[in-house]
Design a protein around this motif. Structure first.
Motif, PDB file in Angstrom:
ATOM      1  N   PRO A 109       0.826  -1.218   0.000  1.00  0.00           N
ATOM      2  CA  PRO A 109       0.000   0.000   0.000  1.00  0.00           C
ATOM      3  C   PRO A 109       0.856   1.262   0.000  1.00  0.00           C
ATOM      4  CG  PRO A 109      -0.587  -1.500   1.795  1.00  0.00           C
ATOM      5  CD  PRO A 109       0.738  -1.943   1.268  1.00  0.00           C
ATOM      6  N   THR A 110       0.368   2.307  -0.633  1.00  0.00           N
ATOM      7  CA  THR A 110       1.042   3.600  -0.606  1.00  0.00           C
ATOM      8  C   THR A 110       0.672   4.330   0.684  1.00  0.00           C
ATOM      9  OG1 THR A 110      -0.804   4.605  -1.791  1.00  0.00           O
ATOM     10  CG2 THR A 110       1.026   3.786  -3.109  1.00  0.00           C
ATOM     11  N   SER A 111       1.606   5.114   1.187  1.00  0.00           N
ATOM     12  CA  SER A 111       1.377   5.847   2.441  1.00  0.00           C
ATOM     13  C   SER A 111       0.868   7.253   2.137  1.00  0.00           C
ATOM     14  CB  SER A 111       2.674   5.900   3.258  1.00  0.00           C
ATOM     15  OG  SER A 111       3.106   4.618   3.593  1.00  0.00           O
ATOM     16  N   TYR A 112      -0.362   7.335   1.693  1.00  0.00           N
ATOM     17  CA  TYR A 112      -0.954   8.618   1.344  1.00  0.00           C
ATOM     18  C   TYR A 112      -2.338   8.745   1.973  1.00  0.00           C
ATOM     19  CZ  TYR A 112       2.684   9.096  -2.227  1.00  0.00           C
ATOM     20  OH  TYR A 112       3.880   9.193  -2.880  1.00  0.00           O
ATOM     21  N   THR A 113      -2.756  10.007   2.156  1.00  0.00           N
ATOM     22  CA  THR A 113      -4.089  10.287   2.681  1.00  0.00           C
ATOM     23  C   THR A 113      -5.051  10.487   1.514  1.00  0.00           C
ATOM     24  OG1 THR A 113      -3.800  12.686   2.674  1.00  0.00           O
ATOM     25  CG2 THR A 113      -2.988  11.486   4.608  1.00  0.00           C
ATOM     26  N   PRO A 114      -6.357  10.479   1.761  1.00  0.00           N
ATOM     27  CA  PRO A 114      -7.315  10.750   0.677  1.00  0.00           C
ATOM     28  C   PRO A 114      -7.092  12.106   0.006  1.00  0.00           C
ATOM     29  CG  PRO A 114      -8.451   9.831   2.580  1.00  0.00           C
ATOM     30  CD  PRO A 114      -7.038  10.098   3.012  1.00  0.00           C
ATOM     31  N   VAL A 115      -6.535  13.061   0.767  1.00  0.00           N
ATOM     32  CA  VAL A 115      -6.281  14.389   0.200  1.00  0.00           C
ATOM     33  C   VAL A 115      -5.347  14.296  -1.003  1.00  0.00           C
ATOM     34  CG1 VAL A 115      -5.308  16.682   0.672  1.00  0.00           C
ATOM     35  CG2 VAL A 115      -6.654  15.517   2.425  1.00  0.00           C
ATOM     36  N   SER A 116      -4.375  13.378  -0.958  1.00  0.00           N
ATOM     37  CA  SER A 116      -3.392  13.241  -2.030  1.00  0.00           C
ATOM     38  C   SER A 116      -4.041  12.889  -3.359  1.00  0.00           C
ATOM     39  CB  SER A 116      -2.376  12.154  -1.675  1.00  0.00           C
ATOM     40  OG  SER A 116      -1.797  12.379  -0.411  1.00  0.00           O
ATOM     41  N   TYR A 117      -5.230  12.280  -3.303  1.00  0.00           N
ATOM     42  CA  TYR A 117      -5.899  11.815  -4.514  1.00  0.00           C
ATOM     43  C   TYR A 117      -7.124  12.662  -4.875  1.00  0.00           C
ATOM     44  CZ  TYR A 117      -3.106   7.688  -3.452  1.00  0.00           C
ATOM     45  OH  TYR A 117      -2.076   6.825  -3.164  1.00  0.00           O
ATOM     46  N   PHE A 118      -7.281  13.779  -4.180  1.00  0.00           N
ATOM     47  CA  PHE A 118      -8.442  14.626  -4.438  1.00  0.00           C
ATOM     48  C   PHE A 118      -8.249  15.379  -5.744  1.00  0.00           C
ATOM     49  CE2 PHE A 118     -10.966  18.464  -4.053  1.00  0.00           C
ATOM     50  CZ  PHE A 118     -12.172  17.972  -3.599  1.00  0.00           C
ATOM     51  N   PRO A 119      -9.287  15.496  -6.584  1.00  0.00           N
ATOM     52  CA  PRO A 119     -10.631  14.935  -6.433  1.00  0.00           C
ATOM     53  C   PRO A 119     -10.814  13.606  -7.172  1.00  0.00           C
ATOM     54  CG  PRO A 119     -10.645  16.528  -8.212  1.00  0.00           C
ATOM     55  CD  PRO A 119      -9.210  16.433  -7.719  1.00  0.00           C
ATOM     56  N   VAL A 120      -9.707  12.988  -7.613  1.00  0.00           N
ATOM     57  CA  VAL A 120      -9.793  11.820  -8.498  1.00  0.00           C
ATOM     58  C   VAL A 120     -10.494  10.646  -7.820  1.00  0.00           C
ATOM     59  CG1 VAL A 120      -8.463  10.152  -9.850  1.00  0.00           C
ATOM     60  CG2 VAL A 120      -7.759  12.548  -9.786  1.00  0.00           C
ATOM     61  N   PHE A 121     -10.216  10.425  -6.516  1.00  0.00           N
ATOM     62  CA  PHE A 121     -10.835   9.264  -5.880  1.00  0.00           C
ATOM     63  C   PHE A 121     -12.360   9.458  -5.721  1.00  0.00           C
ATOM     64  CE2 PHE A 121     -10.684  11.494  -1.817  1.00  0.00           C
ATOM     65  CZ  PHE A 121     -11.728  10.928  -1.105  1.00  0.00           C
TER      66      PHE A 121
END
Length: 451
Positions: A109-121
């Motif tokens: 798993p990557t060590s990222y928060t949902p913010v890192s993928y906003f708004p794509v996720f």
């Protein structure tokens, strides 16, 4: 109308979108570094899963079998001898999403928060509701990432008061656009890094900004916090605050109070995040070898002199490979641009850093250049420490990728800013060179994966 089209930000947007669309659709699925892991991580977020799951000591997540099927393209990574075809990709596009048929899939798993993928996720979550086929999801996510990256960089080039063409070249580097066209955390991270640097220079050097008030400080604080939520290694970017002139603040008290607040807030966020990821990964097979992260952090702190010697040896051995990889190491770090193209980009980068397009452009002062040096060196140190904690290689660091330095490279090249060299026709040459060199990136992808 003609002059409007020739503005640096408009030229950037046109080239970036055309260049990026090629990467979106012709780069095979999951061929950007760690794209598969990022895709699976985002899928977990849409399920309400903020941590990875564990089965028999191995990390992973419960994914639909249809999503696991398209991960077959991950076999191409780091195997230059393997190819794919348009037929194989079109066949995979027909795989339907079956959310009820799931299996546990092992991955790191990557060590990222949902913010890192906003708004794509969030777009991924919406696509799940209407049962979009998994591979079509990936291409739509890549497309959204490209628009996000283009928008952030467009704004950065628009507001920066000088060195616009340097930013045009940096944002159009093959590696930057390649990552900006992927379903990963890099489009938001890189775009925010460029925008933060540009906004700082705008506040500090633009004649239109007489005073730095609440609105400007809120935007600056938002950008720095967003960048650090995307990737904690860029913590030294907090020092950009000292580029802001004290004379533009209402008082010295406000100046120092805002910095202390931003420093404490972001340091606390990063500390909590590091504490979280070191705890959840303890005793789990995540793909990283050796000792757990807490032990390695303590090891560095207790043997810092040894660690710094390790850093100097690694940088001395690999600095050129990091630099070239920052420009154009495509595929899963297995498809480098021709050496001629890499050297040509290098010459253009230093040229755009040294040359001004008119005599009226301002120049970065010595004090700010010293701050840029500190940010560059400290960011590099944190990146090296992070990969050492994760991969624990010896006698030289492994796992460092040139793309990690992309957000900080504008600060590096601004060190060469000067008043002596002025050439008004330089942008024309720069655009021609970019257009000549782009086909090398196209042929690199085609040769690596299809021919």
């Amino acid at each position: 109308m003609y002059r409007q089209c020739l503005k640096p930000q408009n030229i950037f947007a046109f080239i970036c979108l055309v260049f990026g669309l090629f990467f979106v659709f012709f780069n095979p699925p999951f061929q950007t570094p760690d794209e598969a892991q990022h895709f699976f991580k985002m899928w977990g977020f849409t399920q309400g899963t903020f941590n990875f799951k564990v089965l028999n000591g191995y990390s992973g997540d419960i994914l639909p079998d249809s999503v696991i099927k398209i991960s077959k393209f991950d076999r191409l990574c780091r195997h230059p001898e393997l190819k794919t075809s348009a037929g194989e990709i079109f066949s995979a596009l027909k795989i339907k999403l079956e959310k009820d048929k799931t299996s546990f899939y092992v991955f790191t798993p990557t060590s990222y928060t949902p913010v890192s993928y906003f708004p794509v996720f969030l777009i991924l979550w919406a696509m799940k509701l209407i049962n979009v086929p998994p591979l079509i999801m990936l291409y739509i996510m890549r497309l959204c990432s490209l628009f996000l990256y283009t928008g952030l960089c467009y704004q950065a080039i628009k507001i920066i008061p000088f060195k616009k063409w340097l930013f045009v070249l940096l944002t159009l580097l093959p590696m930057a656009v390649y990552e900006g066209s992927s379903a990963t955390a890099d489009p938001l991270t890189t775009g925010t890094g460029f925008l933060l640097a540009a906004y700082t220079l705008y506040l500090a050097y633009s004649d239109s900004v007489k005073n730095i008030g609440k609105k400007e400080l809120c935007v600056f604080g938002f950008l720095i916090t967003l960048l650090l939520l995307c990737k904690y290694a860029y913590l030294p970017f907090l020092l950009l605050y000292f580029v802001l002139p004290k004379k533009k603040f209402l008082s010295a008290k406000i100046y120092w109070s805002v910095f202390i607040f931003l420093a404490l807030l972001n340091t606390a966020i990063i500390a909590l995040f590091i504490h979280h990821i070191t705890n959840v990964s303890q005793g789990i097979v995540t793909g990283a070898p050796g000792y757990d992260k807490k032990f390695m952090i303590a090891f560095i702190l207790n043997r810092f002199h040894w660690f710094m010697d390790f850093v100097f040896k690694t940088v001395h051995a690999y600095w050129m490979s990091y630099y070239y990889a920052f420009i154009g190491l495509l595929g899963c770090n297995d498809a480098p641009l021709p050496l001629f193209a890499l050297n040509f980009y290098s010459v253009m980068l230093f040229g755009s850093a040294l040359i001004k397009t008119n005599n009226e452009e301002k120049t970065v002062c010595l004090k700010d250049k010293i701050i840029f040096v500190l940010i560059f060196l400290l960011t590099g140190l944190i990146i090296l420490a992070s990969v050492f904690i994760l991969f624990q290689c010896y006698p030289l660091f492994c796992g460092v990728q040139g793309r990690y330095f992309i957000p900080v490279m504008p600060l590096f090249f601004l060190l060469f800013d000067n008043k002596r060299i002025v050439w008004s026709k330089f942008p024309v040459l720069l655009i021609l060179c970019i257009l000549i060199l782009i086909p090398f990136s196209v042929t690199t992808i085609l040769n690596r994966f299809y021919l």
